[in-house]
Write an enzyme that holds these catalytic residues in place. Structure first.
Site, PDB file in Angstrom:
ATOM      1  N   GLU A 257      12.076 -15.657  32.903  1.00 29.11           N
ATOM      2  CA  GLU A 257      12.020 -17.046  32.808  1.00 29.11           C
ATOM      3  C   GLU A 257      12.743 -17.565  31.536  1.00 29.11           C
ATOM      4  OE1 GLU A 257       9.901 -14.741  33.735  1.00 29.11           O
ATOM      5  OE2 GLU A 257       8.374 -15.647  35.335  1.00 29.11           O
TER       6      GLU A 257
ATOM      7  N   GLU B  65       5.019 -10.828  38.199  1.00 23.02           N
ATOM      8  CA  GLU B  65       3.639 -11.260  37.941  1.00 23.02           C
ATOM      9  C   GLU B  65       2.457 -10.839  39.183  1.00 23.02           C
ATOM     10  OE1 GLU B  65       5.257 -14.837  36.521  1.00 23.02           O
ATOM     11  OE2 GLU B  65       4.074 -14.464  34.645  1.00 23.02           O
TER      12      GLU B  65
HETATM   13  N1  CAA Z   1      13.739 -19.695  43.399  1.00 21.69           N
HETATM   14  C1  CAA Z   1      14.565 -20.637  44.228  1.00 21.69           C
HETATM   15  N2  CAA Z   1      15.820 -19.970  44.728  1.00 21.69           N
HETATM   16  C2  CAA Z   1      16.144 -18.730  44.358  1.00 21.69           C
HETATM   17  C3  CAA Z   1      15.389 -18.033  43.524  1.00 21.69           C
HETATM   18  C4  CAA Z   1      14.162 -18.764  42.954  1.00 21.69           C
HETATM   19  N3  CAA Z   1      13.308 -17.952  42.106  1.00 21.69           N
HETATM   20  N4  CAA Z   1      15.957 -16.945  43.305  1.00 21.69           N
HETATM   21  C5  CAA Z   1      17.179 -17.088  43.895  1.00 21.69           C
HETATM   22  N5  CAA Z   1      17.207 -18.176  44.718  1.00 21.69           N
HETATM   23  C6  CAA Z   1      18.068 -18.660  45.654  1.00 21.69           C
HETATM   24  C7  CAA Z   1      19.577 -18.824  45.173  1.00 21.69           C
HETATM   25  O1  CAA Z   1      19.582 -20.204  44.630  1.00 21.69           O
HETATM   26  C8  CAA Z   1      20.505 -18.740  46.293  1.00 21.69           C
HETATM   27  O2  CAA Z   1      20.389 -19.636  47.085  1.00 21.69           O
HETATM   28  P1  CAA Z   1      21.561 -20.059  47.960  1.00 21.69           P
HETATM   29  O3  CAA Z   1      22.020 -18.977  48.726  1.00 21.69           O
HETATM   30  O4  CAA Z   1      21.359 -21.270  48.714  1.00 21.69           O
HETATM   31  O5  CAA Z   1      22.910 -20.280  46.793  1.00 21.69           O
HETATM   32  C9  CAA Z   1      19.926 -17.223  47.147  1.00 21.69           C
HETATM   33  O6  CAA Z   1      18.158 -17.411  46.675  1.00 21.69           O
HETATM   34  C10 CAA Z   1      20.200 -16.123  46.810  1.00 21.69           C
HETATM   35  O7  CAA Z   1      20.228 -15.929  45.270  1.00 21.69           O
HETATM   36  P2  CAA Z   1      21.561 -15.250  44.570  1.00 21.69           P
HETATM   37  O8  CAA Z   1      22.841 -15.879  45.266  1.00 21.69           O
HETATM   38  O9  CAA Z   1      21.377 -15.297  43.053  1.00 21.69           O
HETATM   39  O10 CAA Z   1      21.522 -13.773  45.214  1.00 21.69           O
HETATM   40  P3  CAA Z   1      21.822 -12.287  44.228  1.00 21.69           P
HETATM   41  O11 CAA Z   1      21.473 -11.358  45.337  1.00 21.69           O
HETATM   42  O12 CAA Z   1      22.931 -12.387  43.529  1.00 21.69           O
HETATM   43  O13 CAA Z   1      20.721 -12.344  42.951  1.00 21.69           O
HETATM   44  C11 CAA Z   1      18.273 -12.531  42.202  1.00 21.69           C
HETATM   45  C12 CAA Z   1      19.409 -12.175  43.582  1.00 21.69           C
HETATM   46  C13 CAA Z   1      18.616 -11.295  41.365  1.00 21.69           C
HETATM   47  C14 CAA Z   1      16.998 -12.492  42.760  1.00 21.69           C
HETATM   48  C15 CAA Z   1      18.791 -13.993  41.487  1.00 21.69           C
HETATM   49  O14 CAA Z   1      18.973 -14.861  42.548  1.00 21.69           O
HETATM   50  C16 CAA Z   1      17.648 -14.439  40.362  1.00 21.69           C
HETATM   51  O15 CAA Z   1      18.052 -13.884  39.172  1.00 21.69           O
HETATM   52  N6  CAA Z   1      17.028 -15.081  40.720  1.00 21.69           N
HETATM   53  C17 CAA Z   1      16.216 -15.733  39.977  1.00 21.69           C
HETATM   54  C18 CAA Z   1      15.201 -15.268  39.321  1.00 21.69           C
HETATM   55  C19 CAA Z   1      14.335 -15.761  38.538  1.00 21.69           C
HETATM   56  O16 CAA Z   1      14.783 -16.464  37.462  1.00 21.69           O
HETATM   57  N7  CAA Z   1      12.789 -15.685  38.756  1.00 21.69           N
HETATM   58  C20 CAA Z   1      12.019 -16.560  37.777  1.00 21.69           C
HETATM   59  C21 CAA Z   1      11.510 -17.577  38.493  1.00 21.69           C
HETATM   60  S1  CAA Z   1      10.586 -18.479  37.506  1.00 21.69           S
HETATM   61  C22 CAA Z   1       9.148 -18.025  37.551  1.00 21.69           C
HETATM   62  O17 CAA Z   1       8.794 -17.088  38.319  1.00 21.69           O
HETATM   63  C23 CAA Z   1       7.904 -18.608  36.894  1.00 21.69           C
HETATM   64  C24 CAA Z   1       6.599 -17.996  36.763  1.00 21.69           C
HETATM   65  O18 CAA Z   1       6.249 -17.409  35.884  1.00 21.69           O
HETATM   66  C25 CAA Z   1       5.829 -18.425  37.879  1.00 21.69           C
END
Ligand code: CAA
Length: 699
Positions: free
Chosen positions: A127, A107
């Site tokens: 999301e 975004e």
């Molecule tokens: N917020 C907080 N922590 C997050 C995060 C997020 N959006 N994304 C990842 N992390 C953290 C994980 O909890 C993890 O923490 P730990 O090491 O303490 O366990 C660390 O970052 C690494 O994450 P992964 O182990 O998942 O690493 P990966 O390389 O396997 O994957 C990724 C990376 C594809 C980005 C995956 O972490 C992921 O899918 N993250 C979430 C993405 C997501 O859902 N984003 C939307 C957020 S909601 C939003 O943005 C709402 C809006 O419209 C404003």
């Protein structure tokens, strides 16, 4: 220039400012990062700066909003403010995307005037997987960029889109080869002097839907239908519709209202719980942080059956050469043929190319005899569930495998310690419980034996991740975590039949709760003969399942089980003959059948499992309640939006679960239904399972 704050850096490349987000590991947009971006935007007002590149340090552009901030009071500036400020910048702002740009991260990029990405980058609005909708303009800007139908598809699935595809549909402006940031700087410089482009002002891609929304409504109806009443999906549909029906600002305001509604919903809380629990599940509390996994360049799988073949496919899919080992050439041949047939099915569904299949098949070789394990770094034994056979194989593995090879037994019930004792290296032995079909199901229970070393565990966890699985470390006991709890449900589902329910009623209640399938349809799919054989070996009887098997009703494979299946079809049809078998069983046992309502069915399908989960926690078989939840979500179809059994118990309230279990225990005389001590204790203290972790950490 330099560090703006702890999370944002600003450098100059002559007339172009490069703003870098620095919040490892994935640049989640936490408060300090948002504040840093606002501050950086103030600094780029310097007239010597003609354009801006926004990029991320480390492995991702940004994974979006910081999920751990959800449900807490917002610390300004909000993401909206940052996004509005970027969009309003009079100089061209170019997002330079590597790794992933997800959720709020994408975004943010959509508010930039241009987007370039390297070839390995992926973008998406995931999301929906957290039970919310994109809340920072994604549902309003993406449709304006790629059209409402494509935007809805991306938003309602939450799937990631690879850079080339994102370029083709119009999310990205360029996918340059070579180093990303210099390419983005050149792109930005080239945009200087031209009018900046605002996605929000475009209406060329939404004009068609505005004139005739039929195609949009058709796609929307399918999504709402599949969502079975869940709010997040219908909110996405509504919000994307607003993009072509309302002025931009109104659509944005409505999106925010929907976001605020969803983020406090039980569904979203549950899905956020699963997100963090999944990441925590592979952490072993007593494992030193310095523990390093061993390398695994080559694998061997013993047994070319359905399981062995599926496990071998996992290795090939991950690019790891694997040898399947059998005792005879014909067994090997049919196993390899089955693997090839599986790949061909995937090709026919358009999810694999012939070239990819050939590459994967080339990584799979077949050998006769256990000597072939000599060059493997990891061996997974996947033969029948027969202790003596497994012990014999492990004795031989001990002689044939190199020192340090990870020796895993794929078992769903057997004692991993007894198998490890067949070797002189029990520290290298553990259980890997893959779920069927092994090439599809994401759960991997890693069973830690008494002697299993930290290094072996760390290797199995790293391997699980490499294979794309969700690894959860569990202790050694009959059925481990998942099947041990499932056994409670099976006992109870049979009891429900004897007391008055029919398979279709039980299955319907369980499906309505959110499972993809009920226990009886699932039994028919898996085959009823497996359980029958195990029961006979253990000398136990099931009053309904056994007569079904005795009548040759083994489930889908024989065209009849708890249901009837028309030839070649998988749709279960209730069968009067089964009803007769059930009624006869009730009569034989002297049970007066009674109508059983949906609520009772659901409680009895779920609370005994929660009770067993409490015992599993007490015994240390699972480290955390969240581990049990992850196992049920990824291995048994528990709906993620209900967070897993232990999370669900906390939501319902443990006192209620305790009281209902006590009632069912008293009615049935089954002592296993009496509330487990941990459940009773937490309920008395008015606490939830979520507090268990804290208690364990404090101990
Ligand atoms: N917020 C907080 N922590 C997050 C995060 C997020 N959006 N994304 C990842 N992390 C953290 C994980 O909890 C993890 O923490 P730990 O090491 O303490 O366990 C660390 O970052 C690494 O994450 P992964 O182990 O998942 O690493 P990966 O390389 O396997 O994957 C990724 C990376 C594809 C980005 C995956 O972490 C992921 O899918 N993250 C979430 C993405 C997501 O859902 N984003 C939307 C957020 S909601 C939003 O943005 C709402 C809006 O419209 C404003």
């Amino acid at each position: 220039m330099g560090s703006v704050n702890a999370c944002v850096d600003l450098k100059r490349d002559n007339d172009v400012a490069v703003v870098t987000m620095e919040n490892p590991p994935v640049n989640a947009l936490k408060h300090e990062l948002r504040a840093g971006l606002i501050e950086a935007l103030k600094q780029i007002k310097d007239p010597a700066i003609k354009a801006v590149v926004l990029t991320g340090a480390g492995r991702a552009f940004s994974a979006g909003a910081d999920i751990s901030e959800f449900g807490k009071p917002l610390q300004p500036p909000g993401l909206h403010e940052v996004i509005a400020a970027i969009e309003a910048t009079p100089k061209p702002v170019v997002a330079a995307i590597h790794g992933t740009a997800l959720g709020g991260g994408l975004e943010l990029a959509l508010a930039c005037h241009y987007r370039v990405a390297d070839r390995g980058a992926r973008v998406g609005l995931p999301e929906i997987k957290l039970g919310i909708l994109p809340g920072a303009g994604g549902t309003q800007r993406l449709p304006r960029l790629i059209g409402p139908e494509k935007a809805l598809e991306a938003i309602a699935s939450g799937d990631m889109i690879a850079a080339d595809q994102a370029r083709a549909v119009g999310i990205l402006d360029a996918v340059p080869d070579g180093e990303l940031v210099p390419a983005a700087v050149a792109f930005a410089r080239n945009a200087v002097g031209k009018p900046v482009k605002h996605v929000r002002d475009r209406d060329d891609k939404i004009a068609a839907a505005r004139a005739n929304p039929a195609a949009y409504e058709e796609a929307a109806a399918k999504i709402v239908g599949r969502a079975r009443g869940r709010r997040a999906q219908s909110a996405c549909v509504e919000s994307v519709r607003n993009a072509f029906q309302l002025p931009f600002e109104d659509g944005l305001a409505r999106e925010q209202a929907l976001f605020r509604e969803l983020v406090v919903s039980d569904e979203s809380k549950a899905q956020r719980h699963v997100f963090f629990a999944e990441r925590e599940a592979a952490r072993v509390p007593d494992m030193p942080a310095s523990t390093k996994p061993r390398a695994f360049a080559r694998a061997a799988v013993i047994g070319a059956g359905t399981m062995g073949g599926g496990i071998a496919m996992n290795f090939a899919n991950a690019g790891i050469p694997v040898t399947i080992i059998e005792t005879a050439a014909d067994l090997l041949r049919s196993g390899l043929d089955r693997v090839a047939a599986n790949y061909r099915t995937t090709i026919s569904r358009g999810r694999l190319t012939q070239v990819e299949m050939d590459q994967r098949m080339n990584l799979i070789s077949g050998k006769i005899g256990l000597a072939a394990v000599a060059d493997a770094d990891v061996v997974i034994e996947a033969v029948f569930e027969e202790m003596d056979l497994k012990k014999q194989i492990f004795g031989e593995l001990d002689r044939q495998a190199r020192p340090g090879t990870l020796l895993a037994t794929n078992t769903s019930t057997l004692d991993v310690d007894a198998i490890a004792q067949a070797t002189k290296r029990p520290q290298d032995v553990l259980g890997t419980h893959f779920f069927s079909p092994a090439n599809v199901m994401r759960l991997l229970e890693i069973v830690r034996g008494k002697a299993t070393s930290h290094e072996a565990l760390a290797t199995a966890i790293a391997l699980g991740r490499k294979l794309g699985k969700v690894p959860v470390v569990v202790g050694n006991c009959d059925g481990f975590v998942g099947n041990r709890m499932l056994a409670r449900r099976s006992t109870e589902s049979e009891r429900l039949l004897l007391e008055g329910a029919l398979p279709q009623q039980v299955d319907a209640a369980v499906v309505e709760f959110g499972f993809p399938m009920g226990p009886f349809a699932m039994g028919d799919l898996a085959g009823l003969d497996v359980g029958w054989r195990i029961r006979r070996a253990r000398g136990v009887r099931a009053e309904v399942a056994d007569p079904l098997c005795e009548a040759g009703r083994f489930g889908q494979k024989t065209g009849k089980g708890y249901y009837l299946y028309q030839s070649g079809l998988r749709t279960p049809t209730p069968d009067p003959e089964v009803e007769q078998i059930i009624i006869e069983a009730s009569r034989r046992l002297g049970i007066a059948r009674r109508p059983i309502d949906k609520q009772e069915i659901v409680e009895r399908m779920i609370y005994p499992m929660i009770n067993e989960g409490a015992r599993i926690l007490e015994e240390g078989i699972a480290y955390r309640p969240g581990d049990i939840d992850v196992i049920w979500v990824y291995g048994y179809g528990w709906p993620a939006w209900r967070g897993g059994p232990m999370f669900h118990a906390d939501q319902v309230g443990l006192a209620h679960v305790r009281d209902r279990l006590a009632l069912y225990a008293q009615r049935s005389g089954d002592k296993t239904l009496e509330p487990a001590p941990l459940l009773a204790k937490l309920a008395a203290e008015r606490k939830g399972f979520a507090s268990f972790k804290l208690a364990a950490a404090a101990a």
